[in-house]
Design a protein around this motif. Structure first.
Motif: not given
Length: 371
Positions: A245-261
């Motif tokens: 899942m896209d969890n960018a909002e949970l880890y705003p300072n370090t998250f880049l992207t994610a393979p998601v379903f």
């Protein structure tokens, strides 16, 4: 006269098409008029921001349109509890059973053989029967794209990969990710640490700490159903690439992207087909063009220019001119595994990945050897 006949023929054609369209609508209406109970067995929870929630959200998106009543059973271990859970759901009137963990395989097959009037779907499974279908997405394609991101983002050329088990599914992802990394950064290494658990937070934390304490890693990714690694990365200021899942909002300072379903793109058509009596006991492996798998939007933490390279690589998948495991591919021991102009078969990718590509280091084993 010819003109009149032509007009008459056109009118007849329109009427025929109209009848066909009405029939299709009526068929769809008929199979969804009565509510169907579906039992869903999950190895995690429906709000885990990971594997479990991705299935829950996908199912919920199509439950209304297909008139499904879904009973979710969460945090079910891969043991006899799984079989007991399925029996309970069938006793509650469920006509379709869905299980979302590889470890449920033997129990799903046993239940399918005992309840031949019930339809079973098993995510990441390998066994099939007349009333049992297995399914997955070609997430390795998105792993490759996320590897492109990691390879261009890293400054240390050391990338961490926290993974659950050394099975074909996980190894396939590690290899695809590493091929993406090395496509843009041949000097980079991917260090793999095992958790030996899908959902264990303690195990994920320990594996992550071992990696980050032992190597100068500045980008880390995961193949687990817990986001503990991403939490630690956020605390330490290390770039992270998620999963499911896209969890960018949970880890705003370090998250880049994610393979998601995007599981609704699987459940909607295939559950409708099941309701229409078109169920097929086979393996479904959906790729980028179906929308079942995708790459989460790149966050603002990603370096300039990376998005353009990812878009170029993504287009290759969409056009059908490229897949990840096209040769030449060399393994971590220097052996040529896939020759130039050749590619791996689906069966080999699904069931025969017991090796790693050049650029992968199994960090746990390497530490063990030193001791």
């Amino acid at each position: 006269m010819k003109k009149i006949l032509g007009i008459a023929g056109a009118i007849v054609g329109i009427i025929v098409i109209g009848i066909i369209l009405i029939s299709v609508r009526e068929t769809d209406t008929e199979v969804t008029r009565n509510q169907t109970k579906v039992g869903f067995v999950l190895n995690g929870s429906i709000d885990d921001h990971s594997w479990g929630q991705s299935h829950f959200e996908g199912m919920e998106q199509c439950a209304g349109s297909l008139n499904l009543s879904v009973i979710y059973k969460e945090n079910i271990p891969a043991d006899e509890s799984c079989k007991e859970c399925m029996e309970e759901l069938i006793g509650q009137g469920c006509k379709i059973i869905i299980c979302n963990s590889f470890g449920y395989g033997d129990y799903v097959l046993e239940a399918a053989q005992e309840h031949r009037d019930i339809y079973f779907f098993h995510a990441t499974g390998v066994e099939e029967a007349h009333n049992l279908a297995t399914y997955f997405g070609r997430i390795y394609q998105m792993r490759y794209l996320s590897g492109i991101v990691a390879g261009l983002q890293t400054e240390t050329d050391k990338i961490g990969y926290v993974a659950a088990y050394p099975i074909s599914e996980v190894n396939r992802g590690i290899n695809a990710f590493t091929l993406g990394v090395r496509e843009v950064n041949p000097d980079a290494q991917v260090y793999v640490e095992w958790t030996h658990s899908w959902t264990g937070e303690k195990e994920a934390a320990e594996a992550t700490e071992r990696l980050l304490d032992g190597q100068d890693i500045d980008v880390v990714t995961i193949h687990t159903d817990t986001n503990r690694t991403l939490e630690i990365a956020e605390e330490r200021g290390i770039w992270s690439i998620g999963y499911n899942m896209d969890n960018a909002e949970l880890y705003p300072n370090t998250f880049l992207t994610a393979p998601v379903f995007e599981w609704e793109n699987f459940y909607e058509p295939y559950l409708l087909g099941c309701l229409q009596g078109k169920f097929r006991g086979k393996h479904y492996w959906e790729g980028a063009k179906t929308g079942v798998v995708s790459l989460a939007p790149l966050s603002g933490n990603v370096k300039a220019g990376i998005a353009e390279r990812v878009a170029q690589e993504r287009e290759k998948f969409m056009s059908g001119t490229f897949d990840v495991f096209y040769g030449p591919v060399t393994d971590s021991e220097g052996e040529l595994r896939i020759r130039e102009m050749e590619s791996m078969t689906d069966d080999d990718m699904l069931n025969g990945f017991d090796w790693y590509v050049e650029g992968v280091e199994l960090y746990e084993e390497r530490v063990g050897e030193k001791e």
